[in-house]
Design a protein around this motif. Structure first.
Motif, mmCIF file in Angstrom:
data_model
loop_
_atom_site.group_PDB
_atom_site.id
_atom_site.type_symbol
_atom_site.label_atom_id
_atom_site.label_comp_id
_atom_site.label_asym_id
_atom_site.label_seq_id
_atom_site.Cartn_x
_atom_site.Cartn_y
_atom_site.Cartn_z
ATOM 1 N N VAL A 183 0.815 -1.218 0.000
ATOM 2 C CA VAL A 183 0.000 0.000 0.000
ATOM 3 C C VAL A 183 0.844 1.261 0.000
ATOM 4 C CG1 VAL A 183 -1.920 -1.130 1.174
ATOM 5 C CG2 VAL A 183 -0.198 0.078 2.526
ATOM 6 N N GLN A 184 2.145 1.138 -0.224
ATOM 7 C CA GLN A 184 2.999 2.309 -0.065
ATOM 8 C C GLN A 184 2.680 3.430 -1.056
ATOM 9 O OE1 GLN A 184 7.113 1.351 -0.618
ATOM 10 N NE2 GLN A 184 6.803 0.280 -2.562
ATOM 11 N N ARG A 185 2.057 3.096 -2.186
ATOM 12 C CA ARG A 185 1.676 4.123 -3.161
ATOM 13 C C ARG A 185 0.183 4.429 -3.132
ATOM 14 N NH1 ARG A 185 6.070 5.003 -6.374
ATOM 15 N NH2 ARG A 185 7.600 3.319 -6.511
ATOM 16 N N HIS A 186 -0.532 3.853 -2.189
ATOM 17 C CA HIS A 186 -1.965 4.105 -2.058
ATOM 18 C C HIS A 186 -2.185 5.602 -1.831
ATOM 19 C CE1 HIS A 186 -6.082 3.926 -0.684
ATOM 20 N NE2 HIS A 186 -6.119 2.596 -0.785
ATOM 21 N N PRO A 187 -3.020 6.265 -2.646
ATOM 22 C CA PRO A 187 -3.144 7.724 -2.527
ATOM 23 C C PRO A 187 -3.634 8.194 -1.168
ATOM 24 C CG PRO A 187 -4.818 6.794 -4.008
ATOM 25 C CD PRO A 187 -3.826 5.714 -3.748
ATOM 26 N N VAL A 188 -4.522 7.427 -0.518
ATOM 27 C CA VAL A 188 -4.996 7.853 0.795
ATOM 28 C C VAL A 188 -3.912 7.641 1.844
ATOM 29 C CG1 VAL A 188 -6.899 7.720 2.430
ATOM 30 C CG2 VAL A 188 -7.288 7.118 0.055
ATOM 31 N N LEU A 189 -3.138 6.569 1.706
ATOM 32 C CA LEU A 189 -2.024 6.338 2.624
ATOM 33 C C LEU A 189 -1.021 7.474 2.547
ATOM 34 C CD1 LEU A 189 1.130 5.108 2.800
ATOM 35 C CD2 LEU A 189 -0.485 4.614 4.631
ATOM 36 N N VAL A 190 -0.686 7.890 1.349
ATOM 37 C CA VAL A 190 0.273 8.978 1.179
ATOM 38 C C VAL A 190 -0.268 10.262 1.803
ATOM 39 C CG1 VAL A 190 1.443 10.424 -0.523
ATOM 40 C CG2 VAL A 190 1.289 7.952 -0.886
ATOM 41 N N ALA A 191 -1.541 10.566 1.558
ATOM 42 C CA ALA A 191 -2.131 11.787 2.104
ATOM 43 C C ALA A 191 -2.206 11.726 3.631
ATOM 44 C CB ALA A 191 -3.526 11.993 1.515
ATOM 45 N N PHE A 192 -2.608 10.572 4.171
ATOM 46 C CA PHE A 192 -2.731 10.430 5.618
ATOM 47 C C PHE A 192 -1.366 10.494 6.290
ATOM 48 C CE2 PHE A 192 -3.299 7.613 9.418
ATOM 49 C CZ PHE A 192 -4.163 8.438 10.116
ATOM 50 N N ARG A 193 -0.384 9.826 5.710
ATOM 51 C CA ARG A 193 0.973 9.848 6.269
ATOM 52 C C ARG A 193 1.520 11.269 6.303
ATOM 53 N NH1 ARG A 193 4.782 7.511 2.143
ATOM 54 N NH2 ARG A 193 4.469 9.623 1.343
ATOM 55 N N ASP A 194 1.394 11.987 5.192
ATOM 56 C CA ASP A 194 1.926 13.349 5.134
ATOM 57 C C ASP A 194 1.200 14.266 6.119
ATOM 58 O OD1 ASP A 194 3.593 12.398 3.183
ATOM 59 O OD2 ASP A 194 2.554 13.365 1.509
ATOM 60 N N TRP A 195 -0.116 14.066 6.253
ATOM 61 C CA TRP A 195 -0.878 14.891 7.204
ATOM 62 C C TRP A 195 -0.450 14.599 8.638
ATOM 63 C CZ3 TRP A 195 -4.339 13.130 10.980
ATOM 64 C CH2 TRP A 195 -5.031 14.152 11.659
ATOM 65 N N LEU A 196 -0.285 13.326 8.980
ATOM 66 C CA LEU A 196 0.142 12.957 10.329
ATOM 67 C C LEU A 196 1.486 13.591 10.678
ATOM 68 C CD1 LEU A 196 -0.550 9.158 10.981
ATOM 69 C CD2 LEU A 196 -1.345 11.087 12.338
ATOM 70 N N LEU A 197 2.454 13.438 9.755
ATOM 71 C CA LEU A 197 3.784 13.982 10.019
ATOM 72 C C LEU A 197 3.739 15.502 10.172
ATOM 73 C CD1 LEU A 197 5.810 11.767 7.526
ATOM 74 C CD2 LEU A 197 5.775 11.589 10.024
ATOM 75 N N LYS A 198 2.910 16.154 9.392
ATOM 76 C CA LYS A 198 2.794 17.610 9.485
ATOM 77 C C LYS A 198 2.161 18.026 10.809
ATOM 78 C CE LYS A 198 0.887 21.632 7.025
ATOM 79 N NZ LYS A 198 0.108 22.068 5.842
ATOM 80 N N GLU A 199 1.105 17.311 11.217
ATOM 81 C CA GLU A 199 0.433 17.623 12.483
ATOM 82 C C GLU A 199 1.393 17.471 13.672
ATOM 83 O OE1 GLU A 199 -2.726 18.450 13.720
ATOM 84 O OE2 GLU A 199 -3.274 19.089 11.703
ATOM 85 N N LEU A 200 2.150 16.396 13.666
ATOM 86 C CA LEU A 200 3.038 16.139 14.786
ATOM 87 C C LEU A 200 4.246 17.074 14.773
ATOM 88 C CD1 LEU A 200 2.521 12.351 14.737
ATOM 89 C CD2 LEU A 200 2.366 13.716 16.812
ATOM 90 N N ALA A 201 4.665 17.481 13.584
ATOM 91 C CA ALA A 201 5.765 18.456 13.518
ATOM 92 C C ALA A 201 5.358 19.792 14.099
ATOM 93 C CB ALA A 201 6.214 18.622 12.067
ATOM 94 N N ALA A 202 4.044 20.086 14.080
ATOM 95 C CA ALA A 202 3.548 21.355 14.616
ATOM 96 C C ALA A 202 3.309 21.298 16.115
ATOM 97 C CB ALA A 202 2.255 21.726 13.898
ATOM 98 N N GLN A 203 3.474 20.097 16.720
ATOM 99 C CA GLN A 203 3.283 19.983 18.174
ATOM 100 C C GLN A 203 4.304 20.828 18.923
ATOM 101 O OE1 GLN A 203 0.093 18.149 18.964
ATOM 102 N NE2 GLN A 203 1.458 17.230 20.453
ATOM 103 N N PRO A 204 3.902 21.521 19.980
ATOM 104 C CA PRO A 204 4.870 22.279 20.775
ATOM 105 C C PRO A 204 5.943 21.365 21.350
ATOM 106 C CG PRO A 204 2.618 22.853 21.387
ATOM 107 C CD PRO A 204 2.527 21.661 20.500
#
Length: 305
Positions: A284-305
């Motif tokens: 599933v590494q190229r699954h479009p929803v997986l890619v979108a969800f992974r990128d969103w998760l990493l962005k959200e956590l990078a914004a954590q204080p």
């Protein structure tokens, strides 16, 4: 050579593999939704076909022979491949706008779900189907595309993205931490005296948490009083709020309780040996929803204080 002898039926192999794994016809029957006598007959039929003794029988107990144990290991591997191939075939027609994700229950409830609306705002046509579970995800046999797990990052056969390095905080009901509050005014580090008489609550999935925390501060772990253990971190948090004892929890899971003063954290956060990860199989590494969800998760956590 009779080739039929080399290809026993699936029902015989399933009965044998489950019986050998459990070393019990009864437990194998429960797993396969069969009667104990049916499983026993299927194993006997397989032994007759192969002209081999796969088990020794001692009363009601069955023990795989050396040949049976070696055969079970090979059959188990083959059944895993068959299940994985079947699962991929069954899911090949699944909508490419959906992603099935397993998440740790407390992480899902306390961190992921309160933020998931932001994912849908950015991707209104995509869908995340969440499944809460504590046990390890098995992508070969379970209908899952990805999982959020906690551990050391060493999971063979999957891609793992580190999301968050776990930090543990000691938390307690403010009324139950008088000595700890005094210690907070005197020093940043806990002492045995500041924790004396308090009950240590534990999460069963992380039995070494208190040992790691004590080692960080140079405290003797055995000097503290162990208390009840809980399967879910959310249950431990509720027990701490109720004043049953003190607990060690990931800081990100008790931010609300600390802000609302329902919990007190008198000492500094301590880095744990574990981290949170997003893991998924290669298929599933190229699954479009997986890619979108992974990128969103990493962005959200990078914004954590």
């Amino acid at each position: 050579m009779n080739f039929r002898k080399l290809t026993p039926s699936m029902s015989l192999l399933l009965a044998f593999e489950a019986s050998a794994r459990h070393e019990s016809f009864t437990r194998a029957a429960e797993e396969l939704s069969l009667t104990q006598s049916a499983v026993s007959r299927q194993v006997q039929a397989l032994e007759a076909m192969l002209e081999l003794a796969l088990f020794t029988r001692e009363g009601k107990r069955i023990i795989p022979t050396d040949i049976g144990r070696a055969y079970m290991a090979e059959i188990s591997h083959a059944l895993t491949l068959i299940r994985s191939a079947t699962l991929q075939a069954l899911t090949s027609n699944a909508p490419k706008t959906q992603l099935r994700v397993a998440t740790l229950p407390t992480f899902g409830a306390k961190w992921l779900l309160p933020r998931l609306h932001r994912f849908y705002q950015a991707h209104p046509d995509l869908q995340i189907d969440l499944d809460s579970r504590i046990e390890a995800a098995d992508f070969a046999t379970q209908a899952l595309d990805a999982a959020i797990v906690v551990g050391d990052g060493r999971w063979p056969g999957v891609t793992a993205h580190r999301l968050y390095a776990e930090e543990l905080v000691l938390v307690g009901n403010p009324a139950a931490l008088p000595l700890a509050r005094k210690a907070r005014r005197r020093a940043a580090a806990p002492t045995i005296e500041s924790l004396e008489g308090l009950t240590l609550l534990r999460v069963r999935s992380f039995p070494d948490a208190w040992r790691e925390w004590c080692a960080h501060f140079g405290l003797p772990h055995d000097a503290l009083r162990p208390g009840p253990s809980f399967e879910l971190t959310s249950h431990l948090i509720q027990a701490v709020v109720a004043g049953i004892g003190i607990g060690l929890v990931p800081r990100m899971l008790v931010e609300d309780e600390l802000k609302e003063s329902r919990l007190l954290s008198p000492f500094e956060a301590v880095p744990s040996s574990r981290s949170y990860y997003l893991v998924y199989p290669q298929r599933v590494q190229r699954h479009p929803v997986l890619v979108a969800f992974r990128d969103w998760l990493l962005k959200e956590l990078a914004a954590q204080p």
